[in-house]
Write a protein that holds these residues in place. Structure first.
Motif, PDB file in Angstrom:
ATOM      1  N   ALA A 269       0.843  -1.203   0.000  1.00 19.39           N
ATOM      2  CA  ALA A 269       0.000   0.000   0.000  1.00 19.39           C
ATOM      3  C   ALA A 269       0.873   1.245   0.000  1.00 19.39           C
ATOM      4  O   ALA A 269       0.631   2.195  -0.756  1.00 19.39           O
TER       5      ALA A 269
ATOM      6  N   ILE B 190      -4.730  -0.945  -9.207  1.00 15.48           N
ATOM      7  CA  ILE B 190      -4.141  -2.035  -9.996  1.00 15.48           C
ATOM      8  C   ILE B 190      -4.868  -2.095 -11.338  1.00 15.48           C
ATOM      9  O   ILE B 190      -6.109  -2.132 -11.379  1.00 15.48           O
TER      10      ILE B 190
ATOM     11  N   ILE C 226      -1.860 -10.833  -9.744  1.00 19.12           N
ATOM     12  CA  ILE C 226      -1.050 -10.306  -8.637  1.00 19.12           C
ATOM     13  C   ILE C 226      -0.662 -11.358  -7.598  1.00 19.12           C
ATOM     14  O   ILE C 226       0.311 -11.179  -6.888  1.00 19.12           O
TER      15      ILE C 226
ATOM     16  N   PHE D 208       5.116 -12.250 -10.024  1.00 20.35           N
ATOM     17  CA  PHE D 208       4.455 -11.178 -10.767  1.00 20.35           C
ATOM     18  C   PHE D 208       4.715  -9.861 -10.042  1.00 20.35           C
ATOM     19  O   PHE D 208       4.343  -9.685  -8.877  1.00 20.35           O
ATOM     20  N   THR D 209       5.354  -8.953 -10.734  1.00 17.71           N
ATOM     21  CA  THR D 209       5.604  -7.637 -10.140  1.00 17.71           C
ATOM     22  C   THR D 209       5.568  -6.578 -11.224  1.00 17.71           C
ATOM     23  O   THR D 209       5.875  -6.861 -12.374  1.00 17.71           O
TER      24      THR D 209
ATOM     25  N   LYS E  80       7.096  -3.752 -10.326  1.00 20.94           N
ATOM     26  CA  LYS E  80       8.137  -2.865  -9.789  1.00 20.94           C
ATOM     27  C   LYS E  80       9.448  -3.058 -10.548  1.00 20.94           C
ATOM     28  O   LYS E  80       9.694  -4.145 -11.074  1.00 20.94           O
TER      29      LYS E  80
ATOM     30  N   GLN F  69      13.540  -3.887  -6.997  1.00 19.82           N
ATOM     31  CA  GLN F  69      12.641  -3.277  -6.013  1.00 19.82           C
ATOM     32  C   GLN F  69      11.503  -4.185  -5.577  1.00 19.82           C
ATOM     33  O   GLN F  69      10.891  -3.961  -4.549  1.00 19.82           O
ATOM     34  N   GLY F  70      11.222  -5.197  -6.388  1.00 18.98           N
ATOM     35  CA  GLY F  70      10.178  -6.129  -5.992  1.00 18.98           C
ATOM     36  C   GLY F  70      10.468  -7.481  -6.616  1.00 18.98           C
ATOM     37  O   GLY F  70      10.864  -7.562  -7.775  1.00 18.98           O
TER      38      GLY F  70
ATOM     39  N   GLY G 167       8.046  -9.834  -6.393  1.00 15.49           N
ATOM     40  CA  GLY G 167       6.739 -10.366  -6.753  1.00 15.49           C
ATOM     41  C   GLY G 167       6.339 -11.568  -5.920  1.00 15.49           C
ATOM     42  O   GLY G 167       5.481 -12.358  -6.319  1.00 15.49           O
ATOM     43  N   LEU G 168       6.934 -11.664  -4.737  1.00 14.04           N
ATOM     44  CA  LEU G 168       6.612 -12.820  -3.885  1.00 14.04           C
ATOM     45  C   LEU G 168       5.681 -12.456  -2.732  1.00 14.04           C
ATOM     46  O   LEU G 168       5.080 -13.333  -2.114  1.00 14.04           O
TER      47      LEU G 168
ATOM     48  N   LEU H  30       2.650 -11.090  -2.315  1.00 15.85           N
ATOM     49  CA  LEU H  30       1.249 -11.522  -2.323  1.00 15.85           C
ATOM     50  C   LEU H  30       1.119 -13.032  -2.501  1.00 15.85           C
ATOM     51  O   LEU H  30       0.181 -13.638  -1.967  1.00 15.85           O
TER      52      LEU H  30
ATOM     53  N   THR I 130      -6.928   0.619  -3.694  1.00 18.37           N
ATOM     54  CA  THR I 130      -7.047  -0.828  -3.674  1.00 18.37           C
ATOM     55  C   THR I 130      -7.493  -1.269  -2.287  1.00 18.37           C
ATOM     56  O   THR I 130      -7.121  -0.649  -1.295  1.00 18.37           O
TER      57      THR I 130
HETATM   58  N1  ATP Z   1      -1.876  -1.955  -2.707  1.00 12.65           N
HETATM   59  C1  ATP Z   1      -1.490  -2.079  -3.988  1.00 12.65           C
HETATM   60  N2  ATP Z   1      -1.710  -1.067  -4.869  1.00 12.65           N
HETATM   61  C2  ATP Z   1      -1.348  -1.178  -6.161  1.00 12.65           C
HETATM   62  N3  ATP Z   1      -0.736  -2.248  -6.686  1.00 12.65           N
HETATM   63  C3  ATP Z   1      -0.481  -3.290  -5.870  1.00 12.65           C
HETATM   64  C4  ATP Z   1      -0.845  -3.259  -4.480  1.00 12.65           C
HETATM   65  N4  ATP Z   1      -0.470  -4.430  -3.927  1.00 12.65           N
HETATM   66  C5  ATP Z   1       0.084  -5.150  -4.926  1.00 12.65           C
HETATM   67  N5  ATP Z   1       0.093  -4.477  -6.075  1.00 12.65           N
HETATM   68  C6  ATP Z   1       0.574  -4.964  -7.390  1.00 12.65           C
HETATM   69  O1  ATP Z   1       0.771  -6.359  -7.305  1.00 12.65           O
HETATM   70  C7  ATP Z   1       2.122  -6.671  -7.634  1.00 12.65           C
HETATM   71  C8  ATP Z   1       2.537  -7.880  -6.849  1.00 12.65           C
HETATM   72  O2  ATP Z   1       2.627  -7.574  -5.455  1.00 12.65           O
HETATM   73  P1  ATP Z   1       3.597  -8.440  -4.541  1.00 12.65           P
HETATM   74  O3  ATP Z   1       3.515  -7.910  -3.160  1.00 12.65           O
HETATM   75  O4  ATP Z   1       3.300  -9.872  -4.744  1.00 12.65           O
HETATM   76  O5  ATP Z   1       5.020  -8.191  -5.162  1.00 12.65           O
HETATM   77  P2  ATP Z   1       5.901  -6.865  -5.124  1.00 12.65           P
HETATM   78  O6  ATP Z   1       5.395  -5.927  -4.106  1.00 12.65           O
HETATM   79  O7  ATP Z   1       5.984  -6.373  -6.527  1.00 12.65           O
HETATM   80  O8  ATP Z   1       7.316  -7.420  -4.701  1.00 12.65           O
HETATM   81  P3  ATP Z   1       7.703  -7.993  -3.225  1.00 12.65           P
HETATM   82  O9  ATP Z   1       6.468  -7.963  -2.401  1.00 12.65           O
HETATM   83  O10 ATP Z   1       8.178  -9.367  -3.472  1.00 12.65           O
HETATM   84  O11 ATP Z   1       8.729  -7.067  -2.768  1.00 12.65           O
HETATM   85  C9  ATP Z   1       2.896  -5.419  -7.364  1.00 12.65           C
HETATM   86  O12 ATP Z   1       4.085  -5.341  -8.116  1.00 12.65           O
HETATM   87  C10 ATP Z   1       1.904  -4.331  -7.756  1.00 12.65           C
HETATM   88  O13 ATP Z   1       1.881  -4.168  -9.150  1.00 12.65           O
END
Ligand code: ATP
Ligand code: MG
Length: 254
Positions: A156, A188, A196, A201-202, A204, A208-209, A211-212, A214, A238
């Motif tokens: 968030a 999103i 997601i 899936f990321t 970022k 920076q991410g 994608g693990l 969620l 969201t």
């Molecule tokens: N609150 C949110 N608002 C907007 N987009 C979101 C939100 N939460 C998740 N997402 C989207 O979902 C994707 C996947 O989220 P996830 O937490 O799995 O991975 P990440 O944040 O990209 O990387 P990590 O959590 O591994 O550091 C994000 O890259 C983003 O695009």
């Protein structure tokens, strides 16, 4: 983390004790100074030069300001120490080393300590608004649920560019409890929404991410026989909703 917490608690203990003693000594010294001040008139007639010297020193050290500062410094330092203690306690709660077992726990407690740990990432751009219902304790793995909350809070915060809100709402229904984490971030895109929860899936930038976050959160909620849902309006925000059953293993298929 529990080991580190212990290492921090030890010096915090004697720093607090010493601060208490120092404050008492300072108060004693100020009492003594006050007694000398009462004697100034008598000193003045007997030894005017000494009195002039005393007055100079009083001015140099700004005695009045010093007197009021000492109390403030003591209580501010005490507040700082209390905060460190709180953070250490939260770290302990968060990691709960050796407590990765099913137990009945209060979700609000986990949410609050996770918020404290995430606070550095949140404080500059996020206002957190809590709207807590009265919740029964539920059978869960508290430290794993804390990881879910952490992932949702950090996501968030990442979605909020400059300044926004995270609204945390909780409630109970007949056989479970729910927590909603709503943000006023970027939202999103519809084409991303079904993906997601996929591992890796990321959106970022590289580094920076991973994608693990969620994917892990989803599997933790699944393990609790719960549900993790999302709804999002691109450009508006969201909402993630976690629903968890009150107990585990009590549900028998009909
Ligand atoms: N609150 C949110 N608002 C907007 N987009 C979101 C939100 N939460 C998740 N997402 C989207 O979902 C994707 C996947 O989220 P996830 O937490 O799995 O991975 P990440 O944040 O990209 O990387 P990590 O959590 O591994 O550091 C994000 O890259 C983003 O695009
Ligand atoms: Mg994430």
């Amino acid at each position: 983390a529990a080991g580190v917490a212990h290492e921090i608690n030890n010096p915090i203990g004697y720093v607090s004790a010493n601060l208490g003693t120092l404050s008492e000594y300072a108060a004693d010294l100020l009492k003594l100074v006050a007694a000398y001040e009462e004697a100034e008139a008598a000193i003045g007639s007997a030894a005017p030069q000494q009195l002039a010297a005393i007055r100079r020193i009083k001015q140099d050290v700004a005695l009045d300001a010093l007197r009021s500062d000492i109390a403030d410094l003591g209580s501010e330092t005490g507040d700082g120490l209390a905060r460190v203690r709180k953070i250490v306690q939260d770290l302990k709660d968060f990691s709960h080393v050796g407590e990765s077992r099913w137990q009945f726990a209060d979700l609000h407690h986990g949410i609050d300590s996770t918020l404290n740990i995430a606070w550095n990432e949140l404080k500059y751009k996020v206002d957190v608004i809590k709207s807590y219902a009265t919740l029964p304790e539920i059978e869960c793995l508290p430290s794993e649920l804390n990881q879910v909350f952490m992932n949702l809070f950090i996501n968030a915060a990442h979605a909020i560019k400059t300044r926004g809100e995270i609204r945390i709402t909780t409630g109970a229904d007949v056989d479970g409890v729910w927590v909603e984490v709503a943000d006023t971030g970027c939202g999103i895109a519809n084409e991303h929404l079904p993906r997601i929860f996929e591992p890796f899936f990321t959106t970022k930038p590289v580094g920076q991410g991973t994608g693990l976050g969620l994917a892990l959160s989803y599997s933790i909620v699944k393990k609790h026989n719960g549900r993790l849902d999302v709804r999002s309006a691109p450009g508006e925000g969201t909402v993630f909703r976690i629903w968890l059953p009150l107990t585990q293993g009590a549900v028998v298929a009909a």
